[in-house]
Motif scaffolding. Sequence first.
Motif, PDB file in Angstrom:
ATOM      1  N   UNK A 192       0.934  -1.101  -0.072  1.00 45.10           N
ATOM      2  CA  UNK A 192      -0.177  -0.055   0.203  1.00 45.10           C
ATOM      3  C   UNK A 192       0.830   1.349   0.017  1.00 45.10           C
ATOM      4  N   UNK A 193       1.800   1.096   0.774  1.00 44.53           N
ATOM      5  CA  UNK A 193       2.740   2.484   0.836  1.00 44.53           C
ATOM      6  C   UNK A 193       3.764   2.579  -0.270  1.00 44.53           C
ATOM      7  N   UNK A 194       4.318   1.569  -0.966  1.00 39.69           N
ATOM      8  CA  UNK A 194       5.087   1.655  -2.213  1.00 39.69           C
ATOM      9  C   UNK A 194       4.330   2.278  -3.268  1.00 39.69           C
ATOM     10  N   UNK A 195       3.259   1.733  -3.561  1.00 40.16           N
ATOM     11  CA  UNK A 195       2.291   1.967  -4.700  1.00 40.16           C
ATOM     12  C   UNK A 195       1.286   2.932  -4.632  1.00 40.16           C
ATOM     13  N   UNK A 196       1.255   3.578  -3.240  1.00 43.20           N
ATOM     14  CA  UNK A 196       0.357   4.483  -2.858  1.00 43.20           C
ATOM     15  C   UNK A 196      -1.204   4.048  -3.532  1.00 43.20           C
ATOM     16  N   UNK A 197      -1.542   2.662  -2.845  1.00 46.68           N
ATOM     17  CA  UNK A 197      -2.805   2.174  -3.258  1.00 46.68           C
ATOM     18  C   UNK A 197      -3.532   1.682  -2.045  1.00 46.68           C
ATOM     19  N   UNK A 198      -4.651   2.110  -1.550  1.00 43.38           N
ATOM     20  CA  UNK A 198      -5.434   1.661  -0.387  1.00 43.38           C
ATOM     21  C   UNK A 198      -6.532   0.906  -0.728  1.00 43.38           C
ATOM     22  N   UNK A 199      -7.045   0.742  -2.000  1.00 46.70           N
ATOM     23  CA  UNK A 199      -8.045   0.021  -2.463  1.00 46.70           C
ATOM     24  C   UNK A 199      -7.603  -1.482  -2.877  1.00 46.70           C
ATOM     25  N   UNK A 200      -6.504  -1.827  -3.214  1.00 45.46           N
ATOM     26  CA  UNK A 200      -5.990  -3.090  -3.983  1.00 45.46           C
ATOM     27  C   UNK A 200      -6.247  -3.930  -2.665  1.00 45.46           C
ATOM     28  N   UNK A 201      -6.380  -5.533  -3.109  1.00 45.50           N
ATOM     29  CA  UNK A 201      -6.156  -6.499  -2.066  1.00 45.50           C
ATOM     30  C   UNK A 201      -4.940  -7.006  -1.988  1.00 45.50           C
ATOM     31  N   UNK A 202      -4.655  -7.891  -1.059  1.00 47.27           N
ATOM     32  CA  UNK A 202      -3.399  -8.577  -1.004  1.00 47.27           C
ATOM     33  C   UNK A 202      -3.118  -9.494  -2.447  1.00 47.27           C
ATOM     34  N   UNK A 203      -4.151 -10.064  -2.895  1.00 43.51           N
ATOM     35  CA  UNK A 203      -3.843 -10.716  -3.988  1.00 43.51           C
ATOM     36  C   UNK A 203      -3.578  -9.908  -5.254  1.00 43.51           C
ATOM     37  N   UNK A 204      -4.331  -8.666  -5.372  1.00 43.37           N
ATOM     38  CA  UNK A 204      -3.922  -7.745  -6.481  1.00 43.37           C
ATOM     39  C   UNK A 204      -2.578  -7.444  -6.660  1.00 43.37           C
TER      40      UNK A 204
END
Length: 662
Positions: free
Chosen positions: A479-491
């Motif tokens: 989440x931190x490196x991609x700046x994405x808080x909506x994706x799942x662990x599998x994504x």
Amino acid sequence: MSLWNIVSHMPPEEFSSLFAEFPRSLRCLLADWLENQPWEFINGSDAFCTSVASGMLSAMLEKLRSAASSDGQQCQILQQVSNIESTYRRDPLRLVAVLKAILEGEKAAVLKRDRHLPLSFHRRQEELKFSLGLQRLQHRVHEIQALRERGSQLRDGSAASLPLNPQLKTEPKAPESELPTLILEATKELEVAKQQVLKRIQIWKRQQQLAGNGALFEENLAPLQKRCESLVEVYFQLHQQVMAASTDLGPELLPRLLERFNEVLSSLVKSSFLVEKQPPQVLKTQTKFQASVRFLLGPQLLKASTKPYMVRADMVTEKQARELALSAYGNTLSESTGEIMHNVVALETNPTSGTCCANFKNVLLKKIKRCERKGSESVTEEKCAVLFSTTVALSPSNLTVQLQVLSLPIVVIVHGNQDNNAKATVLWDNAFSEIDRVPFVVAERVPWEKMCDTLNLKFMAEVQTTKGLLKEHYFFLAQKIFNDHSASLEDFQSRSVSWAQFNKEILPGRGFTFWQWFDGVLDLTKRCLKSYWSDRLIIGFISKQYVCKLLSTEPDGTFLLRFSDSEIGGVTIAHVIRGKDGSSQVENIQPFSAKDLSIRSLGDRIRDLGQLRNLYPNTPKDQAFGSHYNKEQTGKDGRGYVSTAIKMTVESERDQQPQSTA
């Protein structure tokens, strides 16, 4: 771990179909001895294969009889052993096929369950393959020698005429016509064995590079040296036979064979010159460092000289390293890119240890000449290397050979504040470079899963803990490196991460990169939090928002520890406060730096705060942190002074609200 260690703990019924011809009871007695024999690599039915199979049958029978003497069912086992001997003594190759099928079945079952075989098993199989190939080469030498002697006897008329072949009713081929074919086969097998040695050297180099990131590394070069020496010994025996048969080989074949032989020796000699102890991969100018190189074939091949052979160390740029590699290290370095003091050392052979090394003990990089950088590349992305080179004469041919080897990539810095970014360049290069690459090309993007493995390896090595990162930690880091808080662990598992995301792009709303933040966590944990992390008292890698979600439903005083998101190298305590009306508020105490924790430890700070009661989810804090509390001094010290102590207090926002007056 051996294959048998795994198989012996699996249900026996999974393997019942494998033991139609060979009793399972004997398989159990043989245990891991069976997989330590080269059954898999005996392919063929010639005299060599039959001889090896016969020898292995005898060794197996001896092993079984020895094991039977300490077994309760000795008579039954000895009867089975006798049956095995009578069945396979005349056809040992049939036994090879049976045991090969058993081992293949066991491997298939383990692969189906675990999806991989033990690394030690793969290594042992590779050793067996090389050892058997070496035996075959030695057999070839004897075959060629016997054929030459037979031809010589026939020419001298000292042997009877060749007998007719009773099946073909024709005369067998004369030795002169068989010899070239046999020598060509032996030469091909020699080249295959050489490739195995070179591959093993490349694997050793790659493992040495991964060790720079914290991977385990068996650095002992003795087995590799023995392998090189054994092959060179057979090489000279084979070369001697070729020269002795030169008249039978003819003016066209002989030069081609000698050229192939020279290439084998040259490759082995040049590849056996290795950097045993690497220079620091982040190297500060005006700082002394050590390194050592080793010539594996030195004790065997170096010609005695009145003057010692000298090894020179020079700094080279990435461009120079590339040019040297493309010339197969045949070119001479035109100019060093940096000034190195004490850079010439003798190559010395130690008869006691059987090693040939040059040890650089007080080397100092005085200054560095920077080269032109590409695009937005910074100084700490610029990779150099140390080139170690020497010229030696080899015995018995008195052949002069230039030996050159590059160190692992080095980032040269002049200030301590460049260290963090230089370490990022080295970490990325060590983790994601390929064997036999063009110096120092490395992928710009890599799978996120590989990045996770690298971060975990580095974390465990730096902190010196056996407790690695967990999948929930990887989720937060993604989440931190991609700046994405909506994706799942599998994504995230299917994504790739770029070098720019790792250590060029500033994190949103922060003043630092992902690596700079992660390295700060590493440093803090290594210096102040190792025991807390190893006891799993720190969740650490978790967002402030998720902490609020976790703690908001917990009882008053529940707390957890996480690494600060907004500061480099900070750890904070998040805890829940419940009002009289049942409402909850999660507060995060100002992060503690390594300096703070050197003044008062984390355990003592937690003890100081009465509002902290249970470590999330429900462990009483004294039970969780009791072993981390320092003993408090009371009364007077040895000089008669009353002891003092620093205590930590925290005021919550609720405490700071003005009291209402009636």
